[in-house]
Design a protein around this motif. Structure first.
Motif, PDB file in Angstrom:
ATOM      1  N   GLU A 179       0.828  -1.201   0.000  1.00  0.00           N
ATOM      2  CA  GLU A 179       0.000   0.000   0.000  1.00  0.00           C
ATOM      3  C   GLU A 179       0.867   1.258   0.000  1.00  0.00           C
ATOM      4  O   GLU A 179       0.564   2.252  -0.686  1.00  0.00           O
ATOM      5  CB  GLU A 179      -0.918  -0.003   1.230  1.00  0.00           C
ATOM      6  N   MET A 227      -4.491   5.920   4.391  1.00  0.00           N
ATOM      7  CA  MET A 227      -4.483   4.456   4.408  1.00  0.00           C
ATOM      8  C   MET A 227      -5.572   3.896   5.319  1.00  0.00           C
ATOM      9  O   MET A 227      -5.441   2.779   5.830  1.00  0.00           O
ATOM     10  CB  MET A 227      -3.107   3.955   4.849  1.00  0.00           C
ATOM     11  N   SER A 277      -7.173   0.738   3.854  1.00  0.00           N
ATOM     12  CA  SER A 277      -6.183  -0.344   3.872  1.00  0.00           C
ATOM     13  C   SER A 277      -5.987  -0.882   5.278  1.00  0.00           C
ATOM     14  O   SER A 277      -5.914  -2.098   5.491  1.00  0.00           O
ATOM     15  CB  SER A 277      -4.850   0.156   3.309  1.00  0.00           C
TER      16      SER A 277
END
Length: 708
Positions: free
Chosen positions: A47, A325, A328
């Motif tokens: 990521e 993020m 994620s």
């Protein structure tokens, strides 16, 4: 052989040792946890890589726009200072003794109009409409921004209405600008507290071709730093609220923010470069890189940066890490929970299977151990019989360099009996310094899981010896009593002193014969008496500097020495002809190398000497006689082609003078990709310039023909 039923112990019900079970569960938990952690870390890194690529693309785009903004100003102002009319009028204006006369000179009027138009187009005025109206009217109050032409001592000759004079701060900035070249006056605060930026460009007089002149004045442009610059940092189409591009500048041990912060026009905070994990400090010290750092509010950020050309600025692009993020992180937490449940299920299943099969497995392992012990004893006896009848010393050491077996020859060298050798370290048997080479070779063989061979020299009472040692990895040392598996290495030493001495003797004779043949052939041409020796020297130097192995280095040198042996069939009057050769004579000389191939084809060389000579006339682009192209041509042949051409150009001939070394190198560089390999030519140039090659070559190349 089959065991009778009575020979098997009676199987009991499943039994389990609680301690073994606990250890097994701990091992599985640790291994599973490690794998799970590595997987999660790998996904996080993936990521981060996606964000690194995304931020990199955005940063490149924003930096390119800021670069273009700066470059546009330099280009537009450069067009002004390059205007021939302005250059001519400024020269004439400088010749006027006093330009402060009642009627302004027409040259000044033209230049002021030109500056006003340019200032309006590039935003160097406070209000474009009023500035344009002042071209032929009285000027408005000075705004501190605009364009001005100054002479070499800094006196303003012509300016727009907003910049009739320089304040002390601006005067100092102009004075600090490099003379005679275009420069940026970095963002500064004027006396009235405004953020401004400036450009300084030299003005040269109209000049003729080849004339070197000094600038007669400078064009100074000052403008306010406003949203016209900072809006270039806003990337269209981004949805991340915390994504931000900021202009920074390093000021001593601090980093200063040039972009307005929190919508405050003059906010320009400074932070220390040594602030731990500060993203702005990372941006100015490591432009182009990507990292996870913290912003001025100590929040985690993903940050990258780019340097802005022609400025001391760094553009930092950062985004809040947790917000970027978020999706994620949620997904990875779900995966982590699922993997944890799977690990628990796997541990439960393994414990159940282990509990059921532990008793049977113990029995089978016991029987297998007995079988392997018997087999190992038989193998050791066979190994002893075979090894003791070998002439070379043979030793088997385990992966800890403990000797587990030695044949009679090796035991005699250690002054021990064969059983006494077992269990002793190699360092105790051979001595620490002597055993070091064996230990390192054993480690290499075990690491590669492939035989490792080394050749080394030793000096003893009988003189120098050359030893050929083979180190063969074993999955298990075939000696009774060792746990299975016990990896080790089979070591075999062979004294090859006589073989090496014989080969070196043969090589010396071959070199002497080659030297004799080369001398005999080269001396037929007084202008090329040292040609072969010089080609061989250059070829060997190129091959060595390119990092080729010894075999190809020797091949290149030998081929260089023998390439002209075919000249023995070329008539002497052709070789010594004082005028230019005819086409047929040139053909004879050119085909002499092919004659060399015919003379040498039956000679057994260690390397591809004959093939090197056969391909030496090939061209890198495939236009040679054999139509070989690029890497299809032997590297040694590509080296000989460059070395021969180079030596030929710098050598005097009966029909022409020698070229200078630098001119010869230049010609070779021009033929890269067509006739010659780039790597070979570049290596030759480096050898000539950086490794005293020029001096070595000049020693071999005679300035006058050698008397025969």
């Amino acid at each position: 052989m089959h065991l009778m039923q009575s020979e098997f112990p009676k199987l009991k019900g499943p039994s389990i040792n609680p301690r073994i079970l606990i250890v097994l569960v701990l091992i599985i938990a640790v291994v599973g946890g490690t794998v799970m952690t590595r997987f999660i870390t790998s996904e996080q890194n993936r990521e981060l890589l996606l964000w690194q690529n995304k931020l990199g693309l955005i940063a490149d785009s924003r930096a390119a726009d800021v670069d273009a903004w700066v470059e546009r100003h330099f280009k537009e102002l450069g067009d002004v200072v390059g205007n021939p009319s302005l250059q001519l009028y400024l020269t004439e204006l400088l010749g006027v003794t006093d330009i402060r006369i009642a009627e302004e000179p027409p040259q000044a009027v033209y230049m002021r109009n030109l500056l006003s138009i340019t200032a309006d187009r590039l935003g160097f005025i406070a209000r474009a409409s009023k500035e344009m109206q002042s071209i032929n009217a009285s000027v408005s109050p000075p705004s501190g921004v605009g364009l001005a032409i100054i002479d070499r001592v800094g006196k303003i000759l012509v300016s727009t209405s907003g910049l009739p004079a320089f304040d002390p701060i601006l005067s100092q900035k102009v004075e600090e600008a490099p003379k005679g070249q275009s420069a940026l006056i970095d963002i500064f605060k004027s006396e009235n507290g405004k953020n401004r930026i400036g450009f300084v460009l030299p003005i040269f007089p109209v000049q003729t071709e080849g004339e070197v002149v000094q600038p007669i004045g400078m064009l100074v442009g000052i403008k306010n730093v406003d949203d016209a610059l900072f809006k270039l940092l806003r990337h269209p189409g981004t949805t991340e609220k915390t994504l931000e591009a900021v202009l920074l500048r390093r000021e001593g041990d601090n980093v200063a923010y040039l972009s307005p912060q929190d919508n405050e026009e003059d906010a320009a905070p400074k932070l220390a470069l040594n602030t731990p994990d500060l993203d702005a400090a990372f941006a100015v010290t490591s432009p182009g890189e990507f990292a996870v750092k913290r912003n001025a509010d100590s929040q985690l950020t993903l940050v990258t940066s780019r340097s802005i050309a022609k400025t001391p600025w760094t553009m930092m692009l950062h985004v809040n890490r947790n917000q970027a993020m978020l999706e994620s992180d949620v997904r990875l937490r779900q995966i982590q929970f699922s993997l944890f449940l799977g690990l628990l299920a796997m541990i439960g299943g393994i414990v159940s299977v282990w509990y059921y099969g532990t008793s049977k497995r113990t029995l089978l392992l016991s029987l297998e151990t007995q079988r392997m012990a018997s087999r190992s004893a038989a193998q050791e006896k066979l190994l002893r019989v075979v090894a003791d009848n070998q002439l070379e010393p043979i030793v088997i050491a385990d992966n800890n360099n403990i000797a587990r077996f030695a044949n009679a020859k090796a035991a005699k060298a250690f002054r021990l009996t064969a059983p006494d050798v077992a269990g002793k370290a190699l360092a105790a048997l051979m001595g620490a310094s002597y055993a070091k080479g064996y230990e390192e070779a054993n480690k290499t063989a075990l690491t590669r899981q492939a035989p490792f061979v080394r050749t080394w020299s030793t000096v003893g009472g009988a003189g120098a010896k050359v030893i050929h040692s083979e180190h063969i990895p074993l999955a298990h040392v075939p000696v009774e009593g060792l746990p299975v598996p016990t990896p080790g290495v089979l070591m075999i030493d062979q004294d090859i002193t006589e073989i090496v001495n014989e080969r070196e003797h043969r090589m010396r004779i071959l070199r002497q014969v080659i030297t004799m043949l080369v001398t005999m052939v080269d001396r037929r041409d007084p202008y090329a008496a040292c040609h072969s020796a010089c080609v061989a020297l250059v070829a060997r130097s190129i091959a060595s500097d390119m990092g080729l192995d010894n075999g190809r280095i020797e091949t290149a040198e030998t081929a260089g020495n023998l390439m002209n042996i075919g000249k023995i069939i070329v008539p002497s009057e052709v070789l010594m002809k004082p005028s230019a050769l005819t086409q047929d004579e040139m053909k004879q000389v050119h085909e002499s190398m092919q004659s060399s191939i015919g003379l040498l084809e039956k000679v057994e060389f260690d390397g591809p000497v004959v093939d090197t000579l056969r391909q030496a006339q090939e061209h890198y682009d495939g236009s040679g006689p054999l139509k070989l192209k690029g890497e299809d041509i032997l590297i040694t042949a590509r080296i000989i082609a460059v070395a021969n051409a180079f030596v030929g150009m710098i050598s005097k001939r009966s029909y022409r003078q020698a070229l200078e070394i630098d001119n010869a190198i230049k010609i070779l560089l021009e033929q890269i990709g067509t006739n010659f390999d780039r790597r070979v030519v570049i290596t030759l140039a480096a050898f000539v310039e950086n490794k005293q090659g020029r001096e070595e070559i000049k020693k071999l190349i005679p300035s006058e023909p050698i008397a025969l």
